[in-house]
Write a protein that holds these residues in place. Sequence first.
Motif, PDB file in Angstrom:
ATOM      1  N   MET A   1     -10.333 -15.658   4.558  1.00 55.43           N
ATOM      2  CA  MET A   1     -11.326 -16.648   4.220  1.00 55.43           C
ATOM      3  C   MET A   1     -10.628 -18.002   4.198  1.00 55.43           C
ATOM      4  O   MET A   1      -9.462 -18.095   3.825  1.00 55.43           O
ATOM      5  CB  MET A   1     -11.941 -16.319   2.866  1.00 55.43           C
ATOM      6  CG  MET A   1     -12.950 -17.326   2.387  1.00 55.43           C
ATOM      7  SD  MET A   1     -13.709 -16.832   0.824  1.00 55.43           S
ATOM      8  CE  MET A   1     -14.603 -15.404   1.365  1.00 55.43           C
ATOM      9  N   PHE A   2     -11.359 -19.020   4.607  1.00 61.58           N
ATOM     10  CA  PHE A   2     -10.782 -20.356   4.687  1.00 61.58           C
ATOM     11  C   PHE A   2     -11.685 -21.390   4.022  1.00 61.58           C
ATOM     12  O   PHE A   2     -12.906 -21.290   4.100  1.00 61.58           O
ATOM     13  CB  PHE A   2     -10.581 -20.765   6.148  1.00 61.58           C
ATOM     14  CG  PHE A   2      -9.563 -19.931   6.873  1.00 61.58           C
ATOM     15  CD1 PHE A   2      -8.221 -20.278   6.841  1.00 61.58           C
ATOM     16  CD2 PHE A   2      -9.949 -18.813   7.583  1.00 61.58           C
ATOM     17  CE1 PHE A   2      -7.278 -19.516   7.515  1.00 61.58           C
ATOM     18  CE2 PHE A   2      -9.019 -18.041   8.254  1.00 61.58           C
ATOM     19  CZ  PHE A   2      -7.680 -18.389   8.220  1.00 61.58           C
TER      20      PHE A   2
ATOM     21  N   ARG B   1      -7.291 -17.432  11.901  1.00 62.42           N
ATOM     22  CA  ARG B   1      -7.129 -18.892  11.941  1.00 62.42           C
ATOM     23  C   ARG B   1      -7.376 -19.454  13.341  1.00 62.42           C
ATOM     24  O   ARG B   1      -7.986 -20.513  13.498  1.00 62.42           O
ATOM     25  CB  ARG B   1      -5.732 -19.267  11.433  1.00 62.42           C
ATOM     26  CG  ARG B   1      -5.389 -20.750  11.512  1.00 62.42           C
ATOM     27  CD  ARG B   1      -6.308 -21.571  10.592  1.00 62.42           C
ATOM     28  NE  ARG B   1      -6.127 -22.989  10.771  1.00 62.42           N
ATOM     29  CZ  ARG B   1      -5.351 -23.767  10.050  1.00 62.42           C
ATOM     30  NH1 ARG B   1      -4.639 -23.256   9.064  1.00 62.42           N
ATOM     31  NH2 ARG B   1      -5.279 -25.044  10.286  1.00 62.42           N
ATOM     32  N   LYS B   2      -6.903 -18.774  14.372  1.00 62.11           N
ATOM     33  CA  LYS B   2      -7.113 -19.268  15.728  1.00 62.11           C
ATOM     34  C   LYS B   2      -8.606 -19.321  16.049  1.00 62.11           C
ATOM     35  O   LYS B   2      -9.098 -20.290  16.622  1.00 62.11           O
ATOM     36  CB  LYS B   2      -6.383 -18.422  16.767  1.00 62.11           C
ATOM     37  CG  LYS B   2      -6.564 -18.975  18.182  1.00 62.11           C
ATOM     38  CD  LYS B   2      -5.927 -18.119  19.233  1.00 62.11           C
ATOM     39  CE  LYS B   2      -6.133 -18.635  20.630  1.00 62.11           C
ATOM     40  NZ  LYS B   2      -7.396 -19.256  20.954  1.00 62.11           N
ATOM     41  N   LYS B   3      -9.331 -18.279  15.659  1.00 61.68           N
ATOM     42  CA  LYS B   3     -10.777 -18.260  15.881  1.00 61.68           C
ATOM     43  C   LYS B   3     -11.443 -19.403  15.120  1.00 61.68           C
ATOM     44  O   LYS B   3     -12.326 -20.086  15.647  1.00 61.68           O
ATOM     45  CB  LYS B   3     -11.365 -16.905  15.460  1.00 61.68           C
ATOM     46  CG  LYS B   3     -12.869 -16.820  15.556  1.00 61.68           C
ATOM     47  CD  LYS B   3     -13.360 -16.975  16.978  1.00 61.68           C
ATOM     48  CE  LYS B   3     -14.860 -16.804  17.046  1.00 61.68           C
ATOM     49  NZ  LYS B   3     -15.389 -17.112  18.371  1.00 61.68           N
ATOM     50  N   LEU B   4     -11.023 -19.624  13.879  1.00 63.25           N
ATOM     51  CA  LEU B   4     -11.581 -20.725  13.103  1.00 63.25           C
ATOM     52  C   LEU B   4     -11.319 -22.056  13.805  1.00 63.25           C
ATOM     53  O   LEU B   4     -12.224 -22.888  13.915  1.00 63.25           O
ATOM     54  CB  LEU B   4     -10.998 -20.750  11.692  1.00 63.25           C
ATOM     55  CG  LEU B   4     -11.444 -21.932  10.827  1.00 63.25           C
ATOM     56  CD1 LEU B   4     -12.943 -21.907  10.573  1.00 63.25           C
ATOM     57  CD2 LEU B   4     -10.662 -21.960   9.523  1.00 63.25           C
TER      58      LEU B   4
ATOM     59  N   VAL C   1      -7.306 -27.305   6.505  1.00 62.76           N
ATOM     60  CA  VAL C   1      -7.712 -25.906   6.368  1.00 62.76           C
ATOM     61  C   VAL C   1      -6.767 -25.202   5.405  1.00 62.76           C
ATOM     62  O   VAL C   1      -5.544 -25.271   5.560  1.00 62.76           O
ATOM     63  CB  VAL C   1      -7.697 -25.192   7.738  1.00 62.76           C
ATOM     64  CG1 VAL C   1      -8.070 -23.729   7.580  1.00 62.76           C
ATOM     65  CG2 VAL C   1      -8.644 -25.892   8.714  1.00 62.76           C
ATOM     66  N   THR C   2      -7.353 -24.530   4.418  1.00 59.27           N
ATOM     67  CA  THR C   2      -6.587 -23.753   3.446  1.00 59.27           C
ATOM     68  C   THR C   2      -7.070 -22.308   3.493  1.00 59.27           C
ATOM     69  O   THR C   2      -8.269 -22.050   3.341  1.00 59.27           O
ATOM     70  CB  THR C   2      -6.799 -24.304   2.015  1.00 59.27           C
ATOM     71  OG1 THR C   2      -6.434 -25.688   1.993  1.00 59.27           O
ATOM     72  CG2 THR C   2      -5.971 -23.537   1.004  1.00 59.27           C
ATOM     73  N   GLU C   3      -6.148 -21.387   3.712  1.00 61.15           N
ATOM     74  CA  GLU C   3      -6.516 -19.969   3.693  1.00 61.15           C
ATOM     75  C   GLU C   3      -6.419 -19.457   2.263  1.00 61.15           C
ATOM     76  O   GLU C   3      -5.471 -19.782   1.543  1.00 61.15           O
ATOM     77  CB  GLU C   3      -5.589 -19.152   4.587  1.00 61.15           C
ATOM     78  CG  GLU C   3      -5.993 -17.690   4.658  1.00 61.15           C
ATOM     79  CD  GLU C   3      -5.224 -16.891   5.698  1.00 61.15           C
ATOM     80  OE1 GLU C   3      -5.616 -15.738   5.930  1.00 61.15           O
ATOM     81  OE2 GLU C   3      -4.257 -17.416   6.261  1.00 61.15           O
ATOM     82  N   ILE C   4      -7.419 -18.680   1.865  1.00 66.01           N
ATOM     83  CA  ILE C   4      -7.374 -18.056   0.546  1.00 66.01           C
ATOM     84  C   ILE C   4      -7.638 -16.555   0.698  1.00 66.01           C
ATOM     85  O   ILE C   4      -8.337 -16.123   1.619  1.00 66.01           O
ATOM     86  CB  ILE C   4      -8.380 -18.677  -0.449  1.00 66.01           C
ATOM     87  CG1 ILE C   4      -9.827 -18.472  -0.003  1.00 66.01           C
ATOM     88  CG2 ILE C   4      -8.088 -20.149  -0.657  1.00 66.01           C
ATOM     89  CD1 ILE C   4     -10.838 -18.812  -1.085  1.00 66.01           C
TER      90      ILE C   4
END
Length: 94
Positions: free
Chosen positions: A1-2, A56-59, A78-81
């Motif tokens: 999730m981002f 992340r690449k897809k995002l 962008v921050t991944e959680i």
Amino acid sequence: MFIVSLTYLVPLEQVDAFIPEHVSYLNEQYAKGRFILSGRKEPRTGGVIISAIADRKKLNDVLAEDPFHREGLASYEVTEIVPTKASEKLAFLL
């Protein structure tokens, strides 16, 4: 999730010209299940998107389709959680 934090790089008048196209873009991402929450910052300096995309690449590819990105109107942080705790109402996010 981002969590995606957008910061406007141009005056609001320029941003406002692309709001209808940006909203259409958001609607498409919601329909595809990619975004689960979004809204503008207060004061109005940008916006925030919470994305259910796991890769992340897809995002990055999806964010590149945003007219705000295409037109250079905003920067994106962008921050991944990894959710580990949630209220009962948001338990489906775990």
